[in-house]
Design a protein around this motif. Structure first.
Motif, short mmCIF file in Angstrom:
data_model
loop_
_atom_site.label_atom_id
_atom_site.label_comp_id
_atom_site.label_asym_id
_atom_site.label_seq_id
_atom_site.Cartn_x
_atom_site.Cartn_y
_atom_site.Cartn_z
N THR A 139 114.69 0.56 106.65
CA THR A 139 113.66 1.37 105.74
C THR A 139 115.22 2.80 106.08
OG1 THR A 139 111.99 1.43 106.86
CG2 THR A 139 111.78 3.24 106.11
N LEU A 140 115.87 2.95 107.70
CA LEU A 140 116.43 4.17 107.13
C LEU A 140 118.12 3.60 106.61
CD1 LEU A 140 117.36 5.28 110.71
CD2 LEU A 140 115.92 6.11 108.92
N SER A 141 117.91 2.33 106.19
CA SER A 141 119.63 2.18 104.76
C SER A 141 118.47 2.32 103.18
CB SER A 141 119.64 0.37 105.23
OG SER A 141 120.31 0.12 106.25
N ALA A 142 117.51 1.68 103.07
CA ALA A 142 116.62 1.64 102.00
C ALA A 142 116.39 3.93 101.10
CB ALA A 142 115.71 1.45 102.12
N TRP A 143 116.86 4.03 102.44
CA TRP A 143 116.20 5.70 102.16
C TRP A 143 117.70 6.09 101.51
CZ3 TRP A 143 112.70 7.94 100.62
CH2 TRP A 143 111.14 8.01 101.08
N GLY A 144 118.88 5.22 102.81
CA GLY A 144 120.15 5.85 102.45
C GLY A 144 120.43 5.70 100.97
N VAL A 145 120.13 4.49 100.32
CA VAL A 145 119.77 3.99 98.95
C VAL A 145 119.44 5.55 98.40
CG1 VAL A 145 119.60 2.21 97.41
CG2 VAL A 145 120.55 1.65 99.57
N PHE A 146 118.41 5.11 98.50
CA PHE A 146 117.30 5.97 97.89
C PHE A 146 118.21 7.33 97.60
CE2 PHE A 146 113.98 9.74 96.98
CZ PHE A 146 114.35 9.19 95.51
N PHE A 147 118.36 7.97 98.78
CA PHE A 147 119.86 9.47 98.30
C PHE A 147 120.27 9.21 97.84
CE2 PHE A 147 117.19 10.40 103.04
CZ PHE A 147 116.51 10.62 102.84
N LEU B 65 121.24 7.24 95.29
CA LEU B 65 120.45 7.21 93.87
C LEU B 65 120.56 8.53 93.21
CD1 LEU B 65 120.10 5.53 91.59
CD2 LEU B 65 117.43 5.43 92.59
N LEU B 66 119.75 9.86 94.52
CA LEU B 66 119.52 10.68 93.33
C LEU B 66 120.73 11.15 93.21
CD1 LEU B 66 116.28 12.03 96.26
CD2 LEU B 66 116.93 11.69 93.91
N THR B 67 121.73 11.63 93.93
CA THR B 67 123.48 11.74 94.11
C THR B 67 123.88 12.12 92.96
OG1 THR B 67 123.55 12.07 96.61
CG2 THR B 67 124.87 13.47 95.83
N THR C 82 126.48 19.27 99.93
CA THR C 82 125.17 19.89 100.29
C THR C 82 124.63 19.52 100.73
OG1 THR C 82 125.38 21.91 98.57
CG2 THR C 82 123.63 21.38 99.48
N PHE C 83 124.96 17.93 99.99
CA PHE C 83 123.90 16.59 99.97
C PHE C 83 124.24 16.24 101.22
CE2 PHE C 83 122.17 15.84 95.59
CZ PHE C 83 121.07 15.41 96.16
N ILE C 84 125.10 15.78 102.10
CA ILE C 84 125.70 15.02 102.90
C ILE C 84 125.41 16.21 104.44
CG2 ILE C 84 127.47 14.76 104.40
CD1 ILE C 84 129.62 13.90 102.26
N SER C 85 125.10 17.94 104.25
CA SER C 85 124.70 18.16 105.15
C SER C 85 123.68 18.42 105.48
CB SER C 85 124.99 19.55 104.76
OG SER C 85 124.40 20.06 103.87
N MET D 227 113.78 0.27 81.44
CA MET D 227 113.20 1.46 82.31
C MET D 227 113.84 2.31 82.52
SD MET D 227 111.51 1.51 85.88
CE MET D 227 110.00 0.39 85.53
N SER D 228 113.68 3.13 82.32
CA SER D 228 114.45 4.81 82.54
C SER D 228 115.11 4.61 84.22
CB SER D 228 114.20 6.61 81.79
OG SER D 228 113.02 6.74 82.57
N LEU D 229 116.10 5.88 84.32
CA LEU D 229 116.49 6.36 85.68
C LEU D 229 114.97 6.36 86.31
CD1 LEU D 229 118.87 5.67 88.03
CD2 LEU D 229 119.70 7.98 86.90
N PHE D 230 114.84 7.77 86.08
CA PHE D 230 114.30 8.81 85.97
C PHE D 230 112.33 8.14 86.46
CE2 PHE D 230 110.26 11.83 85.58
CZ PHE D 230 110.45 12.95 86.54
N LYS D 231 112.31 6.88 85.93
CA LYS D 231 110.90 6.20 85.87
C LYS D 231 111.72 5.19 87.56
CE LYS D 231 108.59 6.19 82.16
NZ LYS D 231 108.27 5.37 80.69
N ILE D 232 112.99 4.65 86.96
CA ILE D 232 112.60 4.27 88.83
C ILE D 232 112.90 5.08 90.02
CG2 ILE D 232 115.36 2.64 89.39
CD1 ILE D 232 115.63 2.02 86.53
N GLN D 233 113.56 6.15 90.12
CA GLN D 233 113.57 7.01 91.26
C GLN D 233 112.06 6.81 91.66
OE1 GLN D 233 115.86 10.51 89.51
NE2 GLN D 233 117.95 9.65 90.56
N CYS D 234 111.21 7.50 90.75
CA CYS D 234 109.93 7.71 90.77
C CYS D 234 109.13 6.94 91.57
CB CYS D 234 108.84 8.00 90.33
SG CYS D 234 109.62 9.59 88.93
N TRP D 235 109.43 5.12 90.94
CA TRP D 235 108.92 4.15 91.62
C TRP D 235 109.83 3.45 93.57
CZ3 TRP D 235 104.13 2.05 91.11
CH2 TRP D 235 103.79 2.49 89.97
#
Length: 342
Positions: A185-193, A195-197, A217-220, A1-9
């Motif tokens: 939940t906040l830790s999971a969002w941190g991991v997602f952010f 991953l995006l970065t 910019t991401f940090i701000s 599975m591509s990174l883009f699909k992983i991010q979407c799911w």
């Protein structure tokens, strides 16, 4: 599975889990006894009046220049205590006055040794017009400087009737389940952010300057998202006061909403940087990064004290990012070729 699909799911599952958990898990449980008594005081002028009943009270006003209010002082509150104020409220034909606060309102006002703290969150509900019975509640944290609190129901230079029943005030604490869910939940969002970065940062070889600018910019954006509500308001008020002091013409001509300005500008910069760094990626992936970050930072605020996710903020963020991408494409077309990046 591509990174883009992983991010979407990852985004879809995390967004769904965040909304579901916040909806179904009880945040607070009562930790102390009821603080209100039957000893209410009130202020009326002219023909305005306050009627007390066994279950509550009703305020009547036909004078738009006067404040009709009923209140109760609660002395010796412990700093750091979390209080829940709830009531059933109904209003009939309430006509607002000139000021934004000239409405039918139920408030919790904190008072320190010198003054009333109107700069802190106070409003449980503010209504105009006619509304049938509905339950309202507000959560308030007692500040370190607070020495007493005052519960107020008022028609503040507004006319009509305002009914309040079953009003309750008691200390609460977060449930263990909510605390655990929030941390996960906040830790999971941190991991997602992250991953995006990372997907932007290591997409191709780019200059150190662009990478540092992207990280900053991401940090701000993340720091701005995680500010508690009171801290955010305090910083915004201090900056606004400084700007107004330094520039009277701007004070007179610009309606400053620093939060919205920050939202737009930070995502505008992010859109510019991503458009420069991900020229070989599809437009859909670039837009996904903007939209998922905008939505994620709003959803994460469900678990941040004093913050509320707003659909308007999501659209402001997304618009800033999209405009940044468009600007880079326009610049590229004008200076390189007739073919845009995407």
């Amino acid at each position: 599975m591509s990174l883009f699909k992983i991010q979407c799911w990852f985004f879809i599952l995390l967004a769904g889990a965040t909304i579901a958990s916040h909806t179904w898990i009880t945040q607070f449980e009562q930790s102390g006894t009821e603080l209100l008594t039957n000893h209410w005081q009130y202020k009326v002028f002219g023909n305005n009046r306050v009627d007390l009943t066994s279950t509550g009270f009703t305020l009547f006003s036909n004078n738009a220049t006067a404040i009709t209010s009923i209140y109760q002082n609660i002395p010796e509150v412990t700093p750091g205590t979390i209080l829940l104020l709830s009531a059933k409220v109904k209003c009939n034909d309430v006509v607002a006055g000139e000021k934004p606060w000239n409405q039918a309102r139920l408030l919790l006002l904190q008072v320190d040794e010198k003054k009333e703290r109107w700069d802190l969150s106070t409003v449980v509900v503010a209504l105009t017009g006619t509304h049938d019975w509905k339950n309202y509640q507000g959560i308030f944290t007692v500040s370190p400087e607070t020495r007493s609190i005052r519960i107020i129901a008022q028609l503040s230079q507004a006319t009509g009737s305002f009914q309040v029943n079953d009003i309750k005030l008691y200390p609460v604490r977060e449930t263990r389940m909510f605390t655990m869910t929030r941390n996960i939940t906040l830790s999971a969002w941190g991991v997602f952010f992250l991953l995006l970065t990372g997907s932007c940062l290591f997409n191709r070889k780019h200059s150190i300057f662009l990478r540092l600018l992207l990280v900053c910019t991401f940090i701000s954006i993340i720091v701005g998202t995680t500010f508690p509500g009171d801290t955010k308001n305090q910083v915004s008020d201090e900056v606004k006061t400084h700007l107004h002091t330094q520039s009277e013409p701007l004070k007179a001509t610009i309606l400053w909403n620093l939060s919205k300005i920050w939202h737009f500008c930070s995502f505008l910069l992010l859109g510019l940087i991503i458009a420069l760094m991900m020229t070989q990626e599809s437009l859909g992936r670039v837009i996904f990064i903007i939209f998922s970050l905008a939505a994620g930072t709003e959803l994460a605020q469900l678990y941040i004290e004093g913050r509320t996710p707003l659909v308007a903020d999501f659209f402001i963020d997304a618009a800033g990012g999209i405009i940044g991408i468009i600007l880079i494409n326009i610049f590229y077309i004008r200076h390189n070729s007739d073919k845009p990046f995407y």
